[in-house]
Write a protein that holds these residues in place. Structure first.
Motif, mmCIF file in Angstrom:
data_model
loop_
_atom_site.group_PDB
_atom_site.id
_atom_site.type_symbol
_atom_site.label_atom_id
_atom_site.label_comp_id
_atom_site.label_asym_id
_atom_site.label_seq_id
_atom_site.Cartn_x
_atom_site.Cartn_y
_atom_site.Cartn_z
ATOM 1 N N GLY A 65 10.393 4.290 18.254
ATOM 2 C CA GLY A 65 10.087 5.721 18.203
ATOM 3 C C GLY A 65 8.683 5.972 17.698
ATOM 4 O O GLY A 65 7.954 6.803 18.240
ATOM 5 N N VAL A 66 8.274 5.244 16.688
ATOM 6 C CA VAL A 66 6.920 5.415 16.157
ATOM 7 C C VAL A 66 5.897 4.976 17.203
ATOM 8 O O VAL A 66 4.920 5.673 17.474
ATOM 9 N N TRP A 105 -0.405 -1.986 14.686
ATOM 10 C CA TRP A 105 -1.804 -2.270 15.054
ATOM 11 C C TRP A 105 -2.052 -3.776 15.120
ATOM 12 O O TRP A 105 -2.653 -4.295 16.060
ATOM 13 N N MET A 141 0.814 -1.216 0.000
ATOM 14 C CA MET A 141 0.000 0.000 0.000
ATOM 15 C C MET A 141 0.852 1.271 0.000
ATOM 16 O O MET A 141 0.327 2.371 -0.171
ATOM 17 N N TYR A 142 2.149 1.115 0.241
ATOM 18 C CA TYR A 142 3.029 2.282 0.352
ATOM 19 C C TYR A 142 4.266 2.075 -0.522
ATOM 20 O O TYR A 142 4.662 0.934 -0.765
ATOM 21 N N PRO A 143 4.898 3.186 -0.957
ATOM 22 C CA PRO A 143 6.104 3.044 -1.783
ATOM 23 C C PRO A 143 7.265 2.396 -1.036
ATOM 24 O O PRO A 143 8.148 1.829 -1.657
ATOM 25 N N THR A 182 5.984 4.967 20.344
ATOM 26 C CA THR A 182 5.824 5.850 21.499
ATOM 27 C C THR A 182 5.220 7.202 21.130
ATOM 28 O O THR A 182 4.897 7.991 22.003
ATOM 29 N N PHE A 183 5.072 7.474 19.850
ATOM 30 C CA PHE A 183 4.521 8.771 19.435
ATOM 31 C C PHE A 183 3.004 8.817 19.580
ATOM 32 O O PHE A 183 2.415 9.870 19.722
ATOM 33 N N TYR A 184 2.364 7.667 19.520
ATOM 34 C CA TYR A 184 0.899 7.612 19.437
ATOM 35 C C TYR A 184 0.288 7.043 20.717
ATOM 36 O O TYR A 184 0.785 6.054 21.253
ATOM 37 N N VAL A 188 4.454 0.542 8.756
ATOM 38 C CA VAL A 188 4.790 0.289 10.158
ATOM 39 C C VAL A 188 3.598 0.481 11.099
ATOM 40 O O VAL A 188 3.383 -0.308 12.017
ATOM 41 N N MET A 189 2.749 1.499 10.838
ATOM 42 C CA MET A 189 1.620 1.719 11.751
ATOM 43 C C MET A 189 0.605 0.581 11.666
ATOM 44 O O MET A 189 0.082 0.122 12.673
ATOM 45 N N ARG A 190 0.351 0.140 10.448
ATOM 46 C CA ARG A 190 -0.579 -0.983 10.271
ATOM 47 C C ARG A 190 -0.073 -2.240 10.977
ATOM 48 O O ARG A 190 -0.829 -2.961 11.615
ATOM 49 N N GLN A 250 8.488 0.970 5.147
ATOM 50 C CA GLN A 250 8.307 1.757 6.375
ATOM 51 C C GLN A 250 6.899 2.331 6.481
ATOM 52 O O GLN A 250 6.375 2.513 7.580
ATOM 53 N N GLY A 251 6.272 2.607 5.327
ATOM 54 C CA GLY A 251 4.911 3.133 5.351
ATOM 55 C C GLY A 251 3.944 2.212 6.071
ATOM 56 O O GLY A 251 2.942 2.647 6.637
ATOM 57 N N LEU A 308 13.742 2.870 15.353
ATOM 58 C CA LEU A 308 12.771 3.575 14.526
ATOM 59 C C LEU A 308 11.346 3.121 14.864
ATOM 60 O O LEU A 308 10.447 3.934 15.089
#
Ligand SMILES: Cc1cc2nc3c(=O)[nH]c(=O)nc-3n(C[C@H](O)[C@H](O)[C@H](O)COP(=O)(O)O)c2cc1C
Ligand code: SF4
Ligand code: FES
Lengths: 438, 221
Positions: free
Chosen positions: B81-82, B51, B38-40, B84-86, B46-48, B43-44, B78
Motif C-alpha cells: 500500500g505504501v 528506497w 530514526m523512528y519510534p 503504490t502511494f508514491y 518503511v520508505m527508507r 514502520q517509520g 501494508l
C-alpha cells in the motif's frame, strides 16, 4: 507600461535591501563559513543567556509578526503556543516541511542548498521553545541530490556538538532526522506528512484533533515550513522589532519570491514582503519576455486564483492586499503569463495535476477533480458546450469546504477563477465547438 | 491516486528476480537497523527501506515488497500500500534511466510539452513507455520544484537537467547512451549574479543560470 511609482510598495526602499535569508556570502553552506558570519550565535544566546526561556522565545516570535511561509500564512508564534504543557516521559515532535510540491514553488530547495545551517538553527531554537525531542525534516524525494548535501551539513553540525546530546555543553538535547519522501504532492499537507512519516499511505487526517493535541504517533506536534523556521534565528539575533519593521505591516519580514513563466529574469529573489507585483515583474524580473503584454499572474502557486493583468495594479505581495484583489499569497512563487497564453489549455494542465494528486479519500475531491479535468479537456479539444462553464462552477461549489483537507479547495479555486476571469476564452472555444448550440 | 473514471487494476509484474538474490546483505541489514532507530516504530523506516530496495533491485515487484515487509516485520499489504502511494517507487520494470519530464503548469508555458513531445518522437515511445533497448523510460512529471529553470527533467530519481531545449534533450540522450549520467547542477540566483558575480558555491563544478526560454509551440502534450 511600467507604473512609475504610481502605487506605493510596502517593501520600502527595496532596491537597497540587504538580504538576510540568503546573504551574499560565498560558501555559506559550509559550517565554518556560517559560523564565521555569526551563525549559531542565536542558538548560543537562547541556550545560555538568562534573558531567554522557552516562553520568552515564543513571545519574541509572536511579536515579530512572522507568518508561516508554507502557504496558509498562519502566525508562527501563535501556532507554537498551542503546544500543551510538557508531560515528563512523553515525546514531542516538530516537522520541518520541505515537501515543496506546490507547482510554481522552488524557494525551499534553494534555501536548503545555500543556507542549510540557518534552517537547522531555526529548528533548534524552535525545538528549545517548544521542548521538542525530535524534528523530522521532511524533504521531497525528488530533491535526492540536495538531500545528500543537507545530510552532509547535518553531519557537520552533529560533529560540532550543535545537535544531539548536551548541545553547546548545556543540558539541552535534541535531534534532527531527515526524512526522504517519494513523490506525492499531498505529503505537504501537514497531517498527510505525519501519516507519511509514520510509514503509512499518506491520507490526510480529519482535524480536530489538531497536531498540537494529537500529532506524530499521537504526541504533540508542530509543523512549520522551511523558510518559516529559517526566519527564527534572525528574529532572535536582531530582535522582533527589527523583523517587524521589514516589509508589509500585517505580513512582516523578508520573503523569498519565485518568478517563473514568460519573464526575462526568472529565479528566486529575496526582498521584503509587500513588494508590488508590478515591481516584481517589470523591475526585478526584467519585464515580459520579448516585450509581450501581460495577460495573467498566478501570484503564489497553482492553488491560488489567477489574476487578470488589470487586477494587479497597486497590489502588493502580502495576505491582505492579495485577498482584497481576489487572490492569495500562497507560497509567493509567482507565475507570469503573456498575451499569447491559451488559458483553457493552461487550466487543463492544472486540473490534471489535482486529479493526479488527489489521495482519493473524499468523494467530492476524488470524483470532482476527475470531472474537472474531463470537462476542461473536452472544452479545450473543441467538444465543449457553453453549459459546461456553469457545470464547472457547480462542481467547484460541490468541492470547496467539503473535504478532509484543502486539496479539493486548491483544485477548485483555479478553475472557478480562471473560468470567471477569462470567460471569453472559454466561450470562444465552446462556440467553435461542433456541439455548440446556435 | 486517481481522478479518471477508468479503473486500472494493478498489474502484477511477472517475477524476474531469482529467489537466491532476494536477500539484504549484512551491510544493508545494518543500515536498515539505523533507519529503524530514526523512528519510534519500525514502520517509520518503511520508505527508507523501499528506497534502498529499489536502488538494489531496480524496481519493486511483489517479491521485493515481501522481502521489505518480512525484514521490517510488517504485513505485506501494508508495505504494498505504501509503495503504490508514491510516484517515485517503480512498481513495474523500467528502463535503465527513467526521465521524468516536467510538463506541469510553469514548465508547460515555457515549452515543457515541446520537450516532452520531442523526446517521445525521438525515442518512438509514449508517456510511460520504455525504449526498445530498455535504456530509457519516459514519463510526464508533475512540478519538480525547479520552475524558474524550466523546462526541466529529472534523470533516474537523481540529477535535474535545467533550461531544456529539444537540442539539449538530444545531447542528454546521447550522453545516456554512452552511460554518462548528468552531474548535479547548482543554479545561480540572479541576485548573486549581481552582488557576487556568479554562484555562491565554490564546491560544485557545474553551475547554470536561470534562462528565459523561447516561446512554447505546444501547450498540451
Ligand atoms: C494540499 C496541500 C499541500 C501542501 N503542501 C505544502 C508544502 O509542500 N510545503 C509546505 O511547507 N506546506 C504545505 N502545505 C501547508 C501545510 O499544510 C502547513 O500549513 C504548513 O507546512 C505549515 O507551515 P507554516 O505555518 O510555517 O506555513 C500544504 C497544504 C495543503 C492543503
Ligand atoms: S480533499 Fe482530496 S486530497 Fe484531501 S483528503 Fe480528501 S481526497 Fe485526499
Ligand atoms: S512546473 Fe516544472 S518544475 Fe515546477
Amino acid at each position: 507600461m511600467e507604473p512609475e511609482a504610481k502605487y506605493e510598495s510596502k517593501a520600502g526602499d527595496w532596491r537597497n535591501y540587504k538580504r538576510v535569508l540568503l546573504p551574499p556570502v560565498k560558501d555559506l553552506q559550509k559550517l565554518d563559513v556560517y559560523r564565521a558570519n555569526g551563525g549559531y550565535e542565536a542558538l548560543r544566546s537562547v541556550l545560555i543567556d538568562e534573558k531567554w526561556d522557552p516562553k520568552s522565545v515564543t513571545e519574541e516570535v509572536k511579536a515579530s509578526g512572522l507568518k508561516g511561509r508554507g502557504g496558509a500564512s498562519f502566525p508562527t508564534g501563535l501556532k507554537w503556543s498551542f503546544m500543551p504543557p510538557v508531560k515528563p516521559g512523553a515525546p514531542r515532535f516538530l516537522c520541518c516541511n520541505g515537501d515543496e510540491s506546490e507547482p510554481g514553488t522552488y524557494k525551499d530547495r534553494q534555501l536548503l542548498e545555500y543556507n542549510p545551517h540557518l534552517v537547522f538553527e531555526g529548528i533548534l531554537i524552535a525545538n528549545y521553545a517548544m521542548s521538542i525531542d525530535v524534528c523530522y525534516l521532511y524533504v521531497r524525494g525528488e530533491y535526492a541530490d540536495w538531500i545528500t548535501h543537507i545530510e552532509k551539513a547535518l553531519a557537520d553540525a552533529y560533529a560540532a556538538g550543535l545537535l544531539g546530546k548536551n548541545i553547546l555543553g548545556t543540558d539541552f538535547s535534541t535531534e534532527i532526522v531527515i526524512h526522504k519522501g517519494a513523490g506525492a504532492y499531498i505529503c505537504g499537507e501537514e497531517t498527510s506528512l505525519m501519516e507519511s512519516l509514520e510509514g503509512k499511505r499518506a491520507y490526510p487526517r480529519i482535524k480536530p484533533p489538531f497536531p498540537a493535541q494529537r500529532g506524530l504517533w499521537g504526541h504533540p506536534t508542530t509543523i512549520n515550513n522551511v523558510e518559516t523556521l529559517a526566519c527564527v534565528p534572525l528574529i532572535i539575533s536582531n530582535g522582533s522589532d527589527w523583523y517587524a519593521a521589514i516589509g508589509a505591516k500585517n505580513h512582516t519580514g523578508p520573503m523569498l519570491y519565485g518568478l517563473a513563466g514568460h519573464i526575462n529574469r526568472p529565479g528566486i529573489f529575496e526582498y521584503p514582503s509587500g513588494m508590488l507585483i508590478s515591481d516584481l515583474i517589470y523591475e526585478v524580473g526584467g519585464g515580459m519576455r520579448g516585450g509581450k503584454k501581460l495577460k495573467a499572474v498566478v501570484p503564489g502557486g497553482s492553488s491560488v486564483p489567477p489574476m487578470r493583468a488589470d487586477q494587479i495594479e497597486g497590489v502588493t505581495m502580502d495576505g491582505d492586499s492579495l485577498r482584497q484583489a481576489g487572490s492569495m499569497l500562497g507560497t509567493a512563487g509567482m507565475l507570469v503569463l503573456d498575451e499569447y497564453t491559451d488559458m483553457v489549455t493552461f487550466l487543463r494542465r492544472i486540473t490534471h495535476f489535482y486529479a493526479h494528486e488527489s489521495c482519493g479519500q473524499c468523494t467530492p475531491c476524488r470524483e470532482g477533480t476527475g470531472w474537472l479535468v474531463d470537462i476542461v479537456t473536452r472544452i479545450d479539444e473543441g467538444g465543449g458546450n457553453l453549459r459546461d462553464l456553469d457545470l464547472l462552477i457547480d462542481l467547484c461549489d460541490g468541492m470547496e469546504g467539503r473535504t478532509v483537507c484543502a486539496l479539493a479547495d486548491a483544485a477548485a479555486w483555479p478553475v472557478r477563477w480562471t473560468v470567471t476571469r477569462f470567460r471569453e476564452e472559454f466561450e470562444a472555444k465552446c462556440r467553435d465547438s461542433v456541439f455548440a448550440i446556435a | 491516486m486517481s481522478g479518471s473514471k477508468t479503473v486500472h487494476l494493478p498489474q502484477e509484474p511477472e517475477t524476474t528476480i531469482p529467489e537466491t538474490d532476494l536477500v539484504f546483505s549484512a551491510n544493508e541489514l545494518e543500515q536498515i537497523e539505523k533507519y529503524k532507530a530514526m523512528y519510534p516504530t519500525p514502520q517509520g523506516a518503511v520508505m527508507r527501506v523501499l528506497w534502498m530496495a529499489q536502488e538494489k533491485f531496480g524496481y519493486l515487484p511483489p517479491e521485493v515488497i515481501r522481502l521489505v515487509a518480512e525484514t521490517l516485520g510488517l504485513p505485506y499489504a501494508l508495505v504494498y500500500g505504501v509503495s503504490t502511494f508514491y510516484t517515485q517507487y517503480y512498481k513495474a520494470r523500467v528502463g535503465k534511466y527513467v526521465l521524468d519530464v516536467c510538463t506541469c503548469f510553469a514548465c508547460q508555458v515555457v515549452g515543457g510539452c515541446d520537450v516532452f513531445s520531442h523526446l517521445c518522437d525521438r525515442l518512438g515511445i509514449e508517456d510511460g513507455g520504455t525504449s526498445e533497448d530498455r535504456l530509457i523510460t519516459l514519463r510526464q512529471a508533475e512540478c519538480l520544484g525547479a520552475c524558474g529553470s524550466g523546462p526541466m527533467l529529472q534523470v533516474a530519481n537523481g540529477p535535474y537537467v535545467h533550461n531544456l531545449t529539444p537540442e539539449r534533450a538530444d545531447d542528454l540522450i546521447a550522453d545516456l547512451k554512452r552511460g554518462k549520467l548528468p552531474e548535479f547542477v547548482s543554479m545561480t540566483l540572479p541576485q548573486d549574479e549581481d552582488e557576487m558575480g556568479g554562484n555562491r558555491r565554490t564546491d560544485v563544478d557545474n553551475v547554470d543560470t536561470y534562462e528565459t526560454q523561447p516561446v512554447a509551440e505546444r501547450l498540451s502534450c
